[in-house]
Design a protein around this motif. Structure first.
Motif, PDB file in Angstrom:
ATOM      1  N   UNK A 154       0.846  -1.193   0.000  1.00 18.46           N
ATOM      2  CA  UNK A 154       0.000   0.000   0.000  1.00 18.46           C
ATOM      3  C   UNK A 154       0.884   1.247   0.000  1.00 18.46           C
ATOM      4  N   UNK A 155       0.694   2.139  -0.959  1.00 20.68           N
ATOM      5  CA  UNK A 155       1.520   3.356  -0.961  1.00 20.68           C
ATOM      6  C   UNK A 155       1.111   4.310   0.152  1.00 20.68           C
ATOM      7  N   UNK A 156       2.087   4.974   0.722  1.00 22.46           N
ATOM      8  CA  UNK A 156       1.804   6.015   1.702  1.00 22.46           C
ATOM      9  C   UNK A 156       1.096   7.160   0.967  1.00 22.46           C
ATOM     10  N   UNK A 157      -0.063   7.626   1.444  1.00 28.29           N
ATOM     11  CA  UNK A 157      -0.812   8.655   0.705  1.00 28.29           C
ATOM     12  C   UNK A 157      -0.131  10.018   0.751  1.00 28.29           C
ATOM     13  N   UNK A 158      -0.259  10.764  -0.344  1.00 27.55           N
ATOM     14  CA  UNK A 158       0.266  12.129  -0.397  1.00 27.55           C
ATOM     15  C   UNK A 158      -0.426  12.878  -1.514  1.00 27.55           C
ATOM     16  N   UNK A 159      -0.235  14.200  -1.506  1.00 27.46           N
ATOM     17  CA  UNK A 159      -0.729  15.069  -2.566  1.00 27.46           C
ATOM     18  C   UNK A 159       0.473  15.738  -3.214  1.00 27.46           C
ATOM     19  N   UNK A 160       0.562  15.661  -4.533  1.00 24.93           N
ATOM     20  CA  UNK A 160       1.629  16.339  -5.258  1.00 24.93           C
ATOM     21  C   UNK A 160       1.244  17.803  -5.438  1.00 24.93           C
ATOM     22  N   UNK A 161       2.111  18.708  -4.958  1.00 20.92           N
ATOM     23  CA  UNK A 161       1.827  20.143  -5.036  1.00 20.92           C
ATOM     24  C   UNK A 161       2.436  20.774  -6.282  1.00 20.92           C
ATOM     25  N   UNK A 162       3.617  20.319  -6.679  1.00 26.59           N
ATOM     26  CA  UNK A 162       4.266  20.868  -7.874  1.00 26.59           C
ATOM     27  C   UNK A 162       5.415  19.966  -8.278  1.00 26.59           C
TER      28      UNK A 162
END
Length: 245
Positions: free
Chosen positions: A67-75
């Motif tokens: 399971x990938x660790x969740x994140x949001x790509x900002x740039x």
């Protein structure tokens, strides 16, 4: 020091298992896994404990469930189609953490991950395999002169989503469940070995790429591990930690 990680197990798990018709085949397969790890351990100056045979075999059986660790790509910033670096935001979450202070960086992360493997596989309050998440994080600190790594390394495993609300209690008192605050980082991929020398070099290269940034911490960094240390050109990331907003 043997660095027991996931892709070593994956490669071994793909070895022929015979016809799988009886327990003898299972025992032989587990013996091959352990013999391989003994050989790897000897090259890193460590004796592999016999009680690691079970966790190694179990991780191999579950090698595809990550399971990938969740994140949001900002740039993302880079040339052509390849990103030179990426800014991300990771949400708050619960992590199982171990801190070691061995003479070598590789020794610290090896010992820590062996402890985490036991916790993931069965040595927890629910008594079952918890599931693997990636990447595993290794938080490091530089000396005041920024020429060496401090001995202490914190290795962290993100609890899968099913266990975030109620993390299983580790049987090992050296493993601590920690609620980590949201984290904003600037990340850069690099390939190859993760030794003190290569990490220091990657930090220096990344600072040259970024230039002066008052919003980024100096002295504390994270090495994110995705792949097997025995793969010559394996994928890793160096994370620069942004100041809290």
């Amino acid at each position: 020091m043997a660095r027991i990680t996931l892709e070593d197990l994956e490669r071994l798990g793909e070895e022929p298992d015979g016809d799988g018709s009886d327990n003898e085949d299972d025992a032989e397969g587990e013996a091959r896994l352990f013999a391989h790890w003994e050989a790897v351990a000897s090259t890193h100056r460590v004796s592999l404990p016999r009680d690691m045979a079970g966790p190694i075999a179990q991780m191999a059986r579950h090698r595809h469930a990550r399971e990938p660790v969740p994140y949001v790509s900002l740039s993302q910033h880079g040339k052509c189609e390849e990103a030179a670096y990426e800014e991300r935001r990771y949400p708050a979450g619960k992590w199982a953490c171990v801190t070691m202070g061995e003479p070598m960086y590789e020794q610290s992360i090896s010992l820590s991950f062996m402890k985490l493997m036991r916790y993931i596989c069965k040595e927890n309050s629910v008594g079952c395999h918890l599931g693997m998440t990636v990447p595993v994080l290794n938080e490091i600190h530089l000396t005041k002169e920024e020429t060496e790594l401090e001995r202490e390394v914190l290795t962290a495993y993100y609890l899968p989503g099913a266990f975030q609300q109620n993390p299983p209690v580790p049987m090992d008192p050296e493993i601590h469940i920690t609620e980590r605050a949201p984290l904003r980082v600037i990340t850069r991929v690099f390939y190859g070995m993760t030794t003190e020398e290569t990490i220091l070099r990657e930090i220096s290269v990344f600072w040259e790429l970024l230039g002066p940034r008052e919003t980024v911490l100096r002295g504390t960094y994270i090495v994110a591990s995705y792949e097997n240390p025995s793969i010559p050109q394996r994928r890793n990331e160096i994370w620069f930690i942004c100041q809290p907003e």
